[in-house]
Design a protein around this motif. Sequence first.
Motif, PDB file in Angstrom:
ATOM      1  N   ARG A 198      -2.642   1.337  -2.195  1.00  0.00           N
ATOM      2  CA  ARG A 198      -1.817   1.931  -1.139  1.00  0.00           C
ATOM      3  C   ARG A 198      -1.950   1.140   0.163  1.00  0.00           C
ATOM      4  O   ARG A 198      -0.971   0.959   0.898  1.00  0.00           O
ATOM      5  CB  ARG A 198      -2.217   3.385  -0.921  1.00  0.00           C
ATOM      6  N   GLU A 199      -3.174   0.669   0.448  1.00  0.00           N
ATOM      7  CA  GLU A 199      -3.363  -0.142   1.653  1.00  0.00           C
ATOM      8  C   GLU A 199      -2.546  -1.431   1.565  1.00  0.00           C
ATOM      9  O   GLU A 199      -1.887  -1.830   2.539  1.00  0.00           O
ATOM     10  CB  GLU A 199      -4.838  -0.481   1.833  1.00  0.00           C
ATOM     11  N   GLN A 200      -2.583  -2.075   0.414  1.00  0.00           N
ATOM     12  CA  GLN A 200      -1.830  -3.317   0.255  1.00  0.00           C
ATOM     13  C   GLN A 200      -0.327  -3.075   0.407  1.00  0.00           C
ATOM     14  O   GLN A 200       0.394  -3.894   0.993  1.00  0.00           O
ATOM     15  CB  GLN A 200      -2.134  -3.937  -1.120  1.00  0.00           C
ATOM     16  N   LEU A 227       0.965   4.982   6.526  1.00  0.00           N
ATOM     17  CA  LEU A 227      -0.371   4.610   6.972  1.00  0.00           C
ATOM     18  C   LEU A 227      -1.141   5.842   7.431  1.00  0.00           C
ATOM     19  O   LEU A 227      -2.347   5.970   7.186  1.00  0.00           O
ATOM     20  CB  LEU A 227      -0.272   3.588   8.107  1.00  0.00           C
ATOM     21  N   HIS A 228      -0.433   6.765   8.090  1.00  0.00           N
ATOM     22  CA  HIS A 228      -1.090   7.990   8.547  1.00  0.00           C
ATOM     23  C   HIS A 228      -1.653   8.776   7.365  1.00  0.00           C
ATOM     24  O   HIS A 228      -2.806   9.217   7.384  1.00  0.00           O
ATOM     25  CB  HIS A 228      -0.092   8.854   9.323  1.00  0.00           C
ATOM     26  N   ARG A 229      -0.854   8.947   6.328  1.00  0.00           N
ATOM     27  CA  ARG A 229      -1.328   9.699   5.157  1.00  0.00           C
ATOM     28  C   ARG A 229      -2.484   8.973   4.477  1.00  0.00           C
ATOM     29  O   ARG A 229      -3.434   9.603   3.999  1.00  0.00           O
ATOM     30  CB  ARG A 229      -0.171   9.913   4.184  1.00  0.00           C
ATOM     31  N   LEU A 230      -2.424   7.651   4.429  1.00  0.00           N
ATOM     32  CA  LEU A 230      -3.513   6.880   3.838  1.00  0.00           C
ATOM     33  C   LEU A 230      -4.804   7.078   4.629  1.00  0.00           C
ATOM     34  O   LEU A 230      -5.883   7.272   4.049  1.00  0.00           O
ATOM     35  CB  LEU A 230      -3.139   5.396   3.799  1.00  0.00           C
ATOM     36  N   ALA A 260       2.100  -4.772   3.209  1.00  0.00           N
ATOM     37  CA  ALA A 260       3.300  -5.532   2.840  1.00  0.00           C
ATOM     38  C   ALA A 260       4.538  -5.020   3.558  1.00  0.00           C
ATOM     39  O   ALA A 260       5.495  -5.770   3.788  1.00  0.00           O
ATOM     40  CB  ALA A 260       3.503  -5.464   1.325  1.00  0.00           C
ATOM     41  N   ALA A 261       4.527  -3.734   3.931  1.00  0.00           N
ATOM     42  CA  ALA A 261       5.702  -3.146   4.586  1.00  0.00           C
ATOM     43  C   ALA A 261       5.772  -3.480   6.069  1.00  0.00           C
ATOM     44  O   ALA A 261       6.786  -3.225   6.718  1.00  0.00           O
ATOM     45  CB  ALA A 261       5.691  -1.628   4.394  1.00  0.00           C
ATOM     46  N   VAL A 302       5.436   1.247  15.577  1.00  0.00           N
ATOM     47  CA  VAL A 302       4.290   2.099  15.901  1.00  0.00           C
ATOM     48  C   VAL A 302       4.548   3.535  15.444  1.00  0.00           C
ATOM     49  O   VAL A 302       3.685   4.186  14.842  1.00  0.00           O
ATOM     50  CB  VAL A 302       3.982   2.048  17.411  1.00  0.00           C
ATOM     51  N   SER A 303       5.762   4.029  15.710  1.00  0.00           N
ATOM     52  CA  SER A 303       6.105   5.378  15.253  1.00  0.00           C
ATOM     53  C   SER A 303       6.071   5.469  13.733  1.00  0.00           C
ATOM     54  O   SER A 303       5.621   6.460  13.160  1.00  0.00           O
ATOM     55  CB  SER A 303       7.493   5.775  15.764  1.00  0.00           C
ATOM     56  N   GLN A 304       6.523   4.414  13.077  1.00  0.00           N
ATOM     57  CA  GLN A 304       6.510   4.396  11.614  1.00  0.00           C
ATOM     58  C   GLN A 304       5.082   4.484  11.080  1.00  0.00           C
ATOM     59  O   GLN A 304       4.807   5.198  10.109  1.00  0.00           O
ATOM     60  CB  GLN A 304       7.174   3.114  11.111  1.00  0.00           C
TER      61      GLN A 304
END
Length: 363
Positions: free
Chosen positions: A11-13, A45-48, A17-18, A31-33
């Motif tokens: 998930r980090e990778q 990223l927040h959920r991760l 990549a995104a 930043v909002s994304q």
Amino acid sequence: DQATADGLDMREQAQRAAIRVADDVLPPGLVSQLCRVPAEGADSLHRLVMDLHRAINDIAAGLAETDIAGARAYRLDDRDRQRVAAFMRGLNRTAPLKFNHPGLATNAMRDGPRLIIQNDLGTTDAHVLIVQIEGQDDAPRLSVLHSDIHRQRLEFFQNRLPALTWTQSSRQLPGSEQGQFTLATGILQAADLPALDAALETLGASLVFLIDWNKARKSLRHFVSGPAAVALLHWAADHEYGHRAYLEAGGETMIGDLLDTVSQLTGGSYGTMQRALGQDGTMAFLREALRTSSEALRNGQSPPAIRDMLQAELMTRVASMADRILDDAIDHAALILDLGSLVHAALLGNVPDLLAAAARAQR
């Protein structure tokens, strides 16, 4: 386990990549994304980060060397244990008021110069409490970091802890209310360790009143104004009744049903609680509902039993209000009759002292 670690790594990778950054310039909305709470089922990223946070908590729990009044503790010295014990003393005093709701699990560990206490306030990712304690040797300092999606609940919490100096930072994110976060930081420079322990105990005892706070506020708003609802929640916390029992007993649905039942039994048509009891009477009855629900549920009584007790209480209060209204009406009618008699006598010339009669009428 390795499978969980591999999944988090993948998930980090994918998140890396995104991210597209060219010439060290962040594209609009990046930043909002990265910070946004995604829709159900989507990743971000927040959920991760939140899932990594849970994984670290699970690891810390597995490494726990001891249990301090219910807190899982790791790498603590004797002074740390005293601080954690103070926090748990307050938490355990009020924790039964959450009844069957999850939450309030506590981890404690030392990280270099800091003792860190973390509490699981519930099931919401954005509802986090972290306590840091430094300077136990000479200048004890308590820091509380608390994030919440409900600003009013955050303000309620800060008002429960007036000894701390608070600052807030907010970020409005696109989407639902779940995407709105406020982070508050409270600081206390304690005079000594006993003062620090007292603050920790108060802090621990306050946490249970955050569980389902917004749900209780909205429930009480069916009967009183917003500020009055918050005042009721403060009252319930001050007396350590809480609001969870009121919700368990049925909340606004129970109160509405009670009003309908009492209306049928008395032949009245009240419509609202304030029409039946007035504003002050409504506040008094809701305080009684919070108290009765809490005490009865802690004593093992069922929601139907609580309903019966509150129905009797409401009947008594409605009857008392009706009696007061009737007394006022009788007094008013007597006054009108007295004034009418004076006017009639004056017109017939049967009142020798008109000034005395006027003074009597004013009384």
